[in-house]
Scaffold this motif. Structure first.
Motif, short mmCIF file in Angstrom:
data_model
loop_
_atom_site.label_atom_id
_atom_site.label_comp_id
_atom_site.label_asym_id
_atom_site.label_seq_id
_atom_site.Cartn_x
_atom_site.Cartn_y
_atom_site.Cartn_z
N ASN A 1 10.27 -30.82 13.13
CA ASN A 1 9.08 -30.82 12.26
C ASN A 1 8.81 -29.47 11.63
OD1 ASN A 1 7.35 -33.32 12.17
ND2 ASN A 1 7.83 -33.22 14.37
N VAL A 2 9.29 -28.39 12.27
CA VAL A 2 8.85 -27.06 11.84
C VAL A 2 10.01 -26.28 11.22
CG1 VAL A 2 7.89 -24.87 12.68
CG2 VAL A 2 7.00 -27.03 13.55
N TYR A 3 9.80 -25.86 9.97
CA TYR A 3 10.81 -25.06 9.26
C TYR A 3 10.51 -23.58 9.48
CZ TYR A 3 12.74 -29.18 7.15
OH TYR A 3 13.38 -30.38 6.99
N PRO A 4 11.50 -22.71 9.40
CA PRO A 4 12.86 -22.96 8.96
C PRO A 4 13.79 -23.59 9.99
CG PRO A 4 12.60 -20.65 9.44
CD PRO A 4 11.24 -21.27 9.61
N ALA A 5 13.41 -23.63 11.28
CA ALA A 5 14.35 -24.10 12.31
C ALA A 5 14.88 -25.51 12.00
CB ALA A 5 13.68 -24.08 13.69
N ALA A 6 13.99 -26.38 11.48
CA ALA A 6 14.40 -27.75 11.20
C ALA A 6 15.49 -27.82 10.13
CB ALA A 6 13.18 -28.57 10.77
N GLY A 7 15.64 -26.75 9.34
CA GLY A 7 16.65 -26.75 8.28
C GLY A 7 17.99 -26.13 8.71
N PHE A 8 18.07 -25.61 9.95
CA PHE A 8 19.31 -24.94 10.39
C PHE A 8 20.50 -25.89 10.36
CE2 PHE A 8 17.08 -21.57 13.30
CZ PHE A 8 16.53 -20.99 12.18
N VAL A 9 20.27 -27.16 10.73
CA VAL A 9 21.39 -28.11 10.78
C VAL A 9 22.06 -28.25 9.41
CG1 VAL A 9 19.80 -30.10 10.54
CG2 VAL A 9 22.11 -30.45 11.37
N GLU A 10 21.25 -28.25 8.36
CA GLU A 10 21.83 -28.40 7.01
C GLU A 10 22.66 -27.19 6.62
OE1 GLU A 10 18.18 -30.01 5.13
OE2 GLU A 10 19.64 -30.93 3.77
N VAL A 11 22.15 -26.00 6.96
CA VAL A 11 22.89 -24.77 6.63
C VAL A 11 24.23 -24.79 7.35
CG1 VAL A 11 22.87 -22.24 6.77
CG2 VAL A 11 20.73 -23.48 6.38
N ALA A 12 24.22 -25.11 8.65
CA ALA A 12 25.46 -25.11 9.43
C ALA A 12 26.41 -26.19 8.91
CB ALA A 12 25.14 -25.35 10.91
N ARG A 13 25.88 -27.37 8.67
CA ARG A 13 26.73 -28.49 8.23
C ARG A 13 27.33 -28.20 6.85
NH1 ARG A 13 26.32 -34.92 8.87
NH2 ARG A 13 27.91 -35.29 7.32
N ASP A 14 26.52 -27.67 5.93
CA ASP A 14 27.03 -27.36 4.59
C ASP A 14 28.13 -26.31 4.63
OD1 ASP A 14 25.28 -29.14 3.55
OD2 ASP A 14 23.89 -27.67 2.71
N ASN A 15 28.13 -25.52 5.72
CA ASN A 15 29.16 -24.48 5.83
C ASN A 15 30.30 -24.89 6.77
OD1 ASN A 15 28.49 -21.87 4.25
ND2 ASN A 15 26.56 -22.76 4.92
N GLY A 16 30.39 -26.17 7.03
CA GLY A 16 31.56 -26.70 7.70
C GLY A 16 31.46 -26.88 9.21
N ALA A 17 30.29 -26.63 9.79
CA ALA A 17 30.17 -26.78 11.24
C ALA A 17 30.04 -28.25 11.63
CB ALA A 17 28.95 -26.01 11.75
N HIS A 18 30.53 -28.57 12.84
CA HIS A 18 30.23 -29.86 13.44
C HIS A 18 28.82 -29.75 14.01
CE1 HIS A 18 30.99 -33.69 15.27
NE2 HIS A 18 30.78 -33.21 16.48
N THR A 19 28.01 -30.80 13.85
CA THR A 19 26.60 -30.69 14.26
C THR A 19 26.23 -31.81 15.24
OG1 THR A 19 25.95 -31.93 12.27
CG2 THR A 19 25.87 -29.53 12.12
N VAL A 20 25.59 -31.42 16.33
CA VAL A 20 25.25 -32.39 17.38
C VAL A 20 23.80 -32.21 17.80
CG1 VAL A 20 25.81 -33.19 19.72
CG2 VAL A 20 27.62 -32.28 18.27
N GLU A 21 23.11 -33.33 17.94
CA GLU A 21 21.73 -33.28 18.44
C GLU A 21 21.66 -33.87 19.84
OE1 GLU A 21 17.86 -34.37 16.36
OE2 GLU A 21 18.60 -36.32 17.01
N LEU A 22 20.99 -33.16 20.74
CA LEU A 22 20.75 -33.68 22.10
C LEU A 22 19.23 -33.73 22.26
CD1 LEU A 22 23.26 -31.35 24.05
CD2 LEU A 22 23.72 -33.63 23.16
N ASN A 23 18.68 -34.93 22.30
CA ASN A 23 17.22 -35.07 22.32
C ASN A 23 16.82 -36.36 23.02
OD1 ASN A 23 14.94 -33.51 21.34
ND2 ASN A 23 14.40 -35.30 20.10
N LEU A 24 15.60 -36.37 23.54
CA LEU A 24 15.13 -37.57 24.24
C LEU A 24 15.18 -38.79 23.33
CD1 LEU A 24 13.96 -38.55 26.92
CD2 LEU A 24 11.70 -38.00 26.06
#
Ligand code: APR
Length: 235
Positions: A182-205
């Motif tokens: 819900n809170v930016y900028p942290a909520a936008g980190f996944v897009e930055v990483a993904r756009d730069n080629g990282a594999h992205t994984v979420e671990l959440n309840l």
């Protein structure tokens, strides 16, 4: 599992929930009994410093409760940093000290730290375990009325953003744990990483707000799914 040399991990309140620290947005969460504008903005602090000090004093005291300890998820991330052959940067939105106590070293507290305070007059910062108030004098300049919790409030700039951005641009794996997105900028980190080629994984309840952006989403208790994921990464 694929070897990922550079890993960036983002954690939120969910990783500390099983250690006894309330999350923010659950129905019984931290914000439930408080208006964010009153206790988590510079304007709220200017209007009623006593209320804001009491809110953070109570939370700071909670860290001294012997029952509040790092859980298996905090320990697993410290182990990952120790045993991974590449780099592991842990970025946390949490202001508790449970990652520190679990032994994570390459750790950035982007929203500040509950057990630190700083002086608005001279800018000096300190570790602090005690309650503070409007009359607490600064240990450096001696003036009163300037001490505040070392917390990033809404409307303030998160800390370490340059280092975090550089790491996101350079990572092969981005893992987000226990945050609602819900809170930016942290909520936008996944897009930055993904756009730069990282594999992205979420671990959440449960699936977060931006769950669909991740390549993979694993749902469950952090104390179970984080150690299991770390085990696979290290195998
Ligand atoms: N294991 C894994 N995830 C969990 C667990 C658990 N045991 N318990 C709760 N969660 C998940 C919830 O499902 C939710 O998605 O953790 C998330 C917590 O979300 P929030 O309460 O919104 O906390 P967070 O995302 O860290 O908040 C971000 O908001 O108020 C500000 O500055 C504050 O750093 C905070 C920021």
């Amino acid at each position: 599992m694929t070897h990922y040399p550079n890993i960036v991990i983002l954690t939120g309140a969910g990783i500390s929930a099983e250690s006894g620290i309330q999350t923010f947005r659950a129905s019984d969460g931290l914000w439930h009994n408080h208006r964010i504008e009153e206790v988590a903005t510079p304007q709220g602090f200017a209007k009623n410093p006593a209320l804001v000090h009491e809110f953070y004093n109570t939370r700071r005291r909670q860290l001294l409760d012997p029952t509040v300890q790092p859980n298996a998820a905090h320990h697993a991330l410290a182990r990952l940093e120790r045993e991974h052959s590449g780099s592991v940067l842990l970025v946390t939105q949490n202001v508790d000290d449970l990652h520190d106590r679990a032994g994570s070293d390459n750790l950035l507290h982007m929203h500040g730290e509950l057990n630190k305070i700083r002086c608005n007059h001279c800018g000096m910062g300190y570790s602090c375990e005690e309650d503070i108030g409007a009359h607490t004098p600064c240990k450096s300049c001696g003036k009163t009325g300037g001490m505040r919790p070392h917390i990033v409030w809404f409307g303030e700039m998160p800390l370490y953003m340059r280092d975090i951005e550089a790491a996101l641009l350079d990572c092969d794996l981005f893992i987000s744990i226990g945050t609602s997105g819900n809170v930016y900028p942290a909520a936008g980190f996944v897009e930055v990483a993904r756009d730069n080629g990282a594999h992205t994984v979420e671990l959440n309840l449960d699936p977060s707000n931006n769950s669909e952006i991740f390549h993979r989403s694993i749902n469950g208790l952090a104390s179970q799914i984080v150690p299991a994921f770390v085990e696979k990464l290290l195998s």
